[in-house]
Design a protein around this motif. Structure first.
Motif, PDB file in Angstrom:
ATOM      1  N   MET A   1       0.674  -1.277   0.074  1.00  0.00           N
ATOM      2  CA  MET A   1       0.081  -0.144  -0.060  1.00  0.00           C
ATOM      3  C   MET A   1       0.792   1.240   0.097  1.00  0.00           C
ATOM      4  O   MET A   1       1.875   1.180   0.736  1.00  0.00           O
ATOM      5  N   GLY A   2       0.521   2.190  -0.792  1.00  0.00           N
ATOM      6  CA  GLY A   2       1.159   3.453  -0.927  1.00  0.00           C
ATOM      7  C   GLY A   2       1.003   4.455   0.042  1.00  0.00           C
ATOM      8  O   GLY A   2       0.325   4.101   1.230  1.00  0.00           O
ATOM      9  N   ALA A   3       1.205   5.706  -0.012  1.00  0.00           N
ATOM     10  CA  ALA A   3       1.197   6.629   0.725  1.00  0.00           C
ATOM     11  C   ALA A   3      -0.352   7.355   1.047  1.00  0.00           C
ATOM     12  O   ALA A   3      -0.883   7.025   0.236  1.00  0.00           O
ATOM     13  N   GLU A  53       1.595  15.956  -8.517  1.00  0.00           N
ATOM     14  CA  GLU A  53       2.857  15.521  -9.015  1.00  0.00           C
ATOM     15  C   GLU A  53       3.389  14.529  -7.937  1.00  0.00           C
ATOM     16  O   GLU A  53       4.027  13.735  -8.466  1.00  0.00           O
ATOM     17  N   TYR A  54       3.209  14.703  -6.620  1.00  0.00           N
ATOM     18  CA  TYR A  54       3.545  13.829  -5.819  1.00  0.00           C
ATOM     19  C   TYR A  54       3.148  12.272  -5.616  1.00  0.00           C
ATOM     20  O   TYR A  54       3.980  11.555  -5.313  1.00  0.00           O
ATOM     21  N   LEU A  55       1.943  12.365  -5.896  1.00  0.00           N
ATOM     22  CA  LEU A  55       1.088  10.917  -5.951  1.00  0.00           C
ATOM     23  C   LEU A  55       1.766  10.010  -6.771  1.00  0.00           C
ATOM     24  O   LEU A  55       2.200  10.289  -7.893  1.00  0.00           O
ATOM     25  N   ARG A  56       1.845   9.082  -6.193  1.00  0.00           N
ATOM     26  CA  ARG A  56       2.212   7.714  -6.929  1.00  0.00           C
ATOM     27  C   ARG A  56       1.264   6.446  -6.999  1.00  0.00           C
ATOM     28  O   ARG A  56       0.242   6.598  -6.339  1.00  0.00           O
ATOM     29  N   GLU A  57       1.218   5.645  -7.704  1.00  0.00           N
ATOM     30  CA  GLU A  57       0.559   4.575  -7.923  1.00  0.00           C
ATOM     31  C   GLU A  57       0.450   3.789  -6.511  1.00  0.00           C
ATOM     32  O   GLU A  57       1.385   3.497  -6.128  1.00  0.00           O
ATOM     33  N   GLY A  58      -0.680   3.460  -6.285  1.00  0.00           N
ATOM     34  CA  GLY A  58      -1.224   2.858  -4.811  1.00  0.00           C
ATOM     35  C   GLY A  58      -1.339   3.746  -3.829  1.00  0.00           C
ATOM     36  O   GLY A  58      -1.577   3.287  -2.848  1.00  0.00           O
ATOM     37  N   ASP A  59      -0.986   5.202  -4.104  1.00  0.00           N
ATOM     38  CA  ASP A  59      -1.507   6.046  -3.183  1.00  0.00           C
ATOM     39  C   ASP A  59      -2.874   6.323  -2.916  1.00  0.00           C
ATOM     40  O   ASP A  59      -3.551   5.961  -3.858  1.00  0.00           O
ATOM     41  N   GLN A  60      -3.215   6.870  -1.704  1.00  0.00           N
ATOM     42  CA  GLN A  60      -4.559   7.343  -1.496  1.00  0.00           C
ATOM     43  C   GLN A  60      -4.422   8.958  -1.332  1.00  0.00           C
ATOM     44  O   GLN A  60      -3.550   9.463  -0.622  1.00  0.00           O
ATOM     45  N   PHE A  61      -5.294   9.593  -2.035  1.00  0.00           N
ATOM     46  CA  PHE A  61      -5.605  11.021  -1.943  1.00  0.00           C
ATOM     47  C   PHE A  61      -6.724  11.395  -1.058  1.00  0.00           C
ATOM     48  O   PHE A  61      -7.765  10.902  -1.691  1.00  0.00           O
ATOM     49  N   LEU A  83      -5.878  11.285 -11.434  1.00  0.00           N
ATOM     50  CA  LEU A  83      -5.912  10.335 -10.337  1.00  0.00           C
ATOM     51  C   LEU A  83      -5.767   8.647 -10.905  1.00  0.00           C
ATOM     52  O   LEU A  83      -5.133   7.997 -10.385  1.00  0.00           O
ATOM     53  N   ALA A  84      -6.848   8.571 -11.707  1.00  0.00           N
ATOM     54  CA  ALA A  84      -7.019   7.197 -12.178  1.00  0.00           C
ATOM     55  C   ALA A  84      -5.780   6.694 -12.916  1.00  0.00           C
ATOM     56  O   ALA A  84      -5.477   5.536 -12.895  1.00  0.00           O
ATOM     57  N   THR A  85      -5.526   7.613 -14.014  1.00  0.00           N
ATOM     58  CA  THR A  85      -4.093   7.370 -14.896  1.00  0.00           C
ATOM     59  C   THR A  85      -3.034   7.141 -13.832  1.00  0.00           C
ATOM     60  O   THR A  85      -2.099   6.176 -14.428  1.00  0.00           O
ATOM     61  N   LYS A  86      -2.890   7.753 -12.809  1.00  0.00           N
ATOM     62  CA  LYS A  86      -1.704   7.597 -11.635  1.00  0.00           C
ATOM     63  C   LYS A  86      -2.063   6.193 -10.755  1.00  0.00           C
ATOM     64  O   LYS A  86      -0.937   5.728 -10.237  1.00  0.00           O
ATOM     65  N   GLY A  87      -3.358   5.611 -10.949  1.00  0.00           N
ATOM     66  CA  GLY A  87      -3.623   4.523 -10.138  1.00  0.00           C
ATOM     67  C   GLY A  87      -3.647   4.954  -8.586  1.00  0.00           C
ATOM     68  O   GLY A  87      -3.269   4.283  -7.362  1.00  0.00           O
TER      69      GLY A  87
END
Length: 183
Positions: A1-3, A53-61, A83-87
């Motif tokens: 799980m991401g950040a 820009e900071y968000l990566r795949e698996g992260d929650q916003f 967000l969807a394209t970044k996963g």
């Protein structure tokens, strides 16, 4: 799980209590990286851009409320598509909405559609009200401020002043200066 990344925003610096409440809610939701700013939703939102820009795949916003994130349905669509394209999963706390679930995705789309519908109804009512006021002779529209300053624009241009400076001095839009000058 991401950040778990959060975003908090208030429109003005006077909304300190609301800002602090958002931060507490986001921290309680497990946010480990928080982006926050005090700007109007219609202004540039550099911290939101940095968060994206900071968000990566698996992260929650995570945001506390939908209106803290998006200024319009088009803005919401743009953000959710990014967000969807970044996963990245979007969570909106006050709605208990989580786009990692099919129900969450459906709810977000329904909310966006309803907001768009409301906006279109409001604009239709506004147009009808203006038409009625025109018929009754009560509506004249906005005074054309820039056209009234056309002679001043031409004089300043002849004096060698640039369009941006003319716009600033006369308190009109730069595009109005160009329109008056025919360029």
């Amino acid at each position: 799980m991401g950040a778990i990344v959060g975003y908090a925003r208030t429109s003005t610096t006077e909304q300190v209590a609301g800002f602090a409440a958002q931060q507490r809610m986001l921290e309680a939701a497990g946010v480990t990286k928080l982006f926050s700013e005090r700007v109007s939703s219609v202004a540039a939102r550099p911290e939101l851009d940095r968060a994206m820009e900071y968000l990566r795949e698996g992260d929650q916003f995570v945001v506390t409320k939908l209106d803290r994130l998006a200024r319009s349905v088009a803005d919401l669509v743009r953000i959710t598509e990014l967000l969807a394209t970044k996963g990245v999963v979007l969570k909106i706390l006050d709605m208990n909405l989580d786009t990692s679930t099919p129900t969450g995705k459906l709810m977000l789309n329904l909310i966006g559609s309803i907001a768009q519908f409301e906006r279109e109804l409001m604009l239709e009512r506004q147009r009808e009200g203006i038409a009625k006021a025109k018929v009754e002779g009560k509506y004249r529209g906005r005074a054309p401020t820039a056209r009234a300053k056309a002679d001043e624009v031409r004089k300043l241009t002849d004096d060698g002043i640039g369009p941006m400076e003319i716009a600033r001095r006369l308190d009109i839009g730069r595009s109005s200066v160009y329109r008056i000058l025919g360029t």
